[in-house]
Design an enzyme around this catalytic site. Structure first.
Site, mmCIF file in Angstrom:
data_model
loop_
_atom_site.group_PDB
_atom_site.id
_atom_site.type_symbol
_atom_site.label_atom_id
_atom_site.label_comp_id
_atom_site.label_asym_id
_atom_site.label_seq_id
_atom_site.Cartn_x
_atom_site.Cartn_y
_atom_site.Cartn_z
ATOM 1 N N THR A 1 0.868 -1.175 0.000
ATOM 2 C CA THR A 1 0.000 0.000 0.000
ATOM 3 C C THR A 1 0.907 1.228 0.000
ATOM 4 O O THR A 1 1.475 1.592 1.022
ATOM 5 C CB THR A 1 -0.914 -0.004 1.231
ATOM 6 O OG1 THR A 1 -1.716 -1.185 1.181
ATOM 7 C CG2 THR A 1 -1.827 1.208 1.244
ATOM 8 N N LYS B 1 -6.888 0.595 -4.159
ATOM 9 C CA LYS B 1 -6.586 0.097 -2.810
ATOM 10 C C LYS B 1 -6.771 1.192 -1.755
ATOM 11 O O LYS B 1 -7.386 0.965 -0.698
ATOM 12 C CB LYS B 1 -5.148 -0.429 -2.786
ATOM 13 C CG LYS B 1 -4.578 -0.725 -1.402
ATOM 14 C CD LYS B 1 -5.347 -1.819 -0.660
ATOM 15 C CE LYS B 1 -4.688 -2.122 0.690
ATOM 16 N NZ LYS B 1 -5.591 -2.872 1.573
ATOM 17 N N LYS C 1 -1.604 6.687 8.276
ATOM 18 C CA LYS C 1 -0.752 6.591 7.082
ATOM 19 C C LYS C 1 -1.604 6.427 5.827
ATOM 20 O O LYS C 1 -1.419 7.136 4.830
ATOM 21 C CB LYS C 1 0.200 5.390 7.224
ATOM 22 C CG LYS C 1 1.277 5.318 6.142
ATOM 23 C CD LYS C 1 1.832 3.905 5.947
ATOM 24 C CE LYS C 1 1.041 3.129 4.907
ATOM 25 N NZ LYS C 1 1.672 1.910 4.381
#
Lengths: 294, 294, 294, 294
Positions: A95, A171, A240
């Protein structure tokens, strides 16, 4: 196939194990080498660098923590880029930011190499069971080459076209759907609790009427049970990923007001020291703002 | 049972018809009397006022558009309050404010009357099919008395305790879950579209992975198909319900930041003249803010 | 004093000119060398690299566009770091990230060098007139050494202690105060305009009652006159600075919800193509959301 | 002139006293009659109802707490409407909703009466000193008639045209400017404090550079000194006024995202029990969210 795998955290190790069990010939690399031990015992070959994990392979996967780890494992000396053959594919599963996805795509292309993205949805137990959802993007030939390997750890593969960076946008979007659903439910549970209705009661109504998705059931359950301290997806990871989504919005000039709100909520939780709790503990900050204490 | 029904809009008429078909003896009232015609043809008795619809009945339902309609139908001269027997129950099904729910509860109690709330989830076709979800709250005896009647139009009844106002908080919460899911998807679809990924592609991924609830599938589909002009739930109703949810938050002192954001988005859509489109057209304003034009 | 100056944009050139006029011995560097021409004509020495601008100087100022420019001018080969004497001070005036300010402080210290921050408030005309406000932070000895030079272009110097990074937080805060005041006024002007009250009328009331600061008068005037196309502070710079403020909030774990809102508004304006207009054109997007068209 | 005055709270009593001192013949009414005592001692005539305060007067002022008080004092039996002559003017000074301002305008007009709005900016000491700012709106003839009376308690009168409701929109806007400036500074002070910079230091920089307005100096000072417990403008009043501003935005279909954010912050403070503190205590909730405790 001959496959390399770089990055053996909880997700990476499980995915690599699936590849091994599916009969692929595997070379594995992790910065802390002991994380490769179990895979080596099961028959994987230990590589001493990302480039060695990539050299002579048909496919090399990278599944690393963040942008810095991916960039250094790819672009630094002895990185994947050094070892990757022209007819092989580097498949990024991490990611990462939209910006880094574009850089990976472009720098590999500039070297005559092929990069594809196969981002994954699911937690480690799903990876172990080979039941991840995979979002695959890259050149058609690369996708075709990579699919049989992805089958080893996925229950379903969604293809989103030829630009690898698209799999990263998707994603980040999916993760945002999780966070914002948690925040929705946090607000709903809080007003109900303050009115005198147990969160469990409203949770039962939600998940037995129109809000029956795994995203409702799984996170709602953690919130209702205040089960935030099991190893799961920590608040710091939530921040994040929310920041990566917002940064993609910045790059593409798309305001994402719900995501902005969620980043602020994550910061509030982190400022209070909740770094390691499951990110569904956002509920506790909605409760605090509602004056609910206990 | 002998039942009265006040308010014969699309929802009310369908619910009343279910009661009739279930064999209850029904008296019906609507301000515009022609809306009662079909029910009268099917055997309902026409009442000339809310009080007449209530008089001599075991249960009287009210299913009206907004606070003003409920308050005047209940408290004004010839209102429900005038006709309701002490051993009967007024069951409010309308989506109303938390404040009015409390007033209904308290004023009925002050007159020695019984009030319960049975808010409903579902659109008119579900009402016609007798497949609504019902949230029921009120004194235990009232709930017991009312349940057999509710069975006529519901697929499932959720009970949330003895305070009628609780069923209203739950209902407003469920509606907010719809709006905020639309806004989530609006942001996700917009960033994907701007990146070059069709909303339909990301919609397929969502609804085949962790976001499989009716709330995702039904509204996401309308958004992907831009099918905003079928009679559905109009933007103006979205604003009304978001404001009721926020007002409940104000009464209970619970900040609801996602709801605040959504109210602002509804106002933006209404300022542009989209009063009558389905509220999932919020997507178009996320698109506009992202610079997507077509 | 012997002073170096790196970065001769509109602000940097004006500041350097003030230093020259104040009698300092000046070496100047700019990546596009012709920007140094006027200063060289007036007696400055042309340096061929940042390190040469720094070498043998008591103080070297850097006044550059963004983090990348500051980092490369400082840390790259032939950067300021290469030329700076141990008894000299590198004074950073650029609007940079909190993270880079910390890196500058720490990397200079690791080399036995001294870094101070002197961020500035004011536009080029104020710089030309020597009337900037300066926020100065750094070791006491460094501040003492630097003040006489700063006097050349400042009307007032505010000292905020020994940590250079503090001057950057303050600068980002001051810019945020501008953006958020514009957004406040944008909302106020919009609702008044929609109600039928000219923005000019409410602007006059604001600036003649309790809202009399330059931040109100200067930006409010641009908004009322829609005078967005004069070279001023462009929207793209607004976004950059809002993102730096939010990033500092991220580093320090401080949610900044008003700043999050403003970033979204800047993105909306940029998505519509308003990169080069003055950032007070945020008003036009508040107007659009209110359905005001003209 | 012969003037009536309805509503003798801290503001109303001070304004009425100014009118008395200016030589007007005053009749005063307050629901709790003892609040009229001081004015009666000074020569005012005591009225027993709003209608009596209005009867035979050239002007009757109302200065009351909220919509309910204004509506009942005007429209109820023995209200202002009952006593007001056709050639007199009812001047509303209260901070009320846009909707009520319109109703006052329209119902007076329907009775052939004249209504004007004269909303005021300033706290009780300014009222006592006759130094309020007044926003005046109404028919030209009414404004002309009313101005000499307003002179008694105002330092400046701003006229905003013939629609009385406009003075209310302006007043709500001015209050919003206060709240949002407090929230701006709350965010700025919090990030600075967390970085190690005293709020007092950044406050000094703000108020000596571009942020020099009374709104910055007065509220910033309370925040820096945490002087929230002096009788001032309580948090509960802040919420009320923010909600009135948002309701006006709803009526006019104008999204006001900064105001939405501020309403949420007020609710957070009120949920924690801060009803009676000065509304600049919003700073403490920005601090809490930043993890600052003490």
């Amino acid at each position: 196939m001959k496959i390399g795998f770089v990055g053996l955290g909880a997700m990476g190790e499980a995915m690599a194990m699936c590849l091994l069990k599916a009969g692929h010939e595997l070379a594995v690399y992790n910065r802390s080498p002991q994380k490769a031990d179990r895979l080596v015992e099961e028959g994987a070959q230990r590589a001493d660098s990302p480039s060695e994990a990539a050299r002579g392979r048909d496919i090399v996967f990278s599944m690393l923590l963040d942008d810095d780890a991916v960039a250094s494992s790819t672009f630094d000396e002895n990185g994947i880029m050094d070892g990757l053959s022209k007819d092989a594919v580097h498949v990024g599963c991490s990611t990462i930011s939209h910006a880094l996805a574009i850089r990976l795509r472009d720098e590999h292309a500039a070297r005559g190499q092929t990069y594809a993205s196969a981002t994954v949805l699911g937690r480690p137990p799903a990876a172990q069971a080979g039941e991840l959802f995979v979002i695959l993007a890259g050149a058609a030939a690369a996708r075709e080459k990579v699919r049989p390997a992805l089958d080893a750890f996925s229950q379903r593969i969604f293809e989103v076209g030829s630009d690898p960076a698209h799999a990263n946008i998707v994603k980040l979007s999916l993760n945002f759907m999780i966070f914002s659903t948690i925040q929705q439910m946090a607000e709903v549970f809080s007003i109900n609790e303050k009115a005198g209705i147990e969160p469990k009661a409203i949770f039962e109504i939600l998940t037995n009427s129109f809000y029956t998705a795994p995203v409702h059931r799984n996170y709602g359950k953690i919130m209702v049970e205040k089960d935030y301290d099991k190893p799961g997806a920590p608040m710091s990871l939530g921040l994040k990923d929310a920041e990566l989504f917002l940064a993609a919005g910045g790059d593409l000039r798309v305001p994402l007001p719900t995501a902005s709100l969620i980043r602020d909520r994550f910061l509030t939780a982190l400022a209070a020291g909740d770094d390691r709790r499951d990110f569904s503990a956002l509920f506790e900050y909605a409760r605090r703002d509602a004056g609910l204490t206990d």
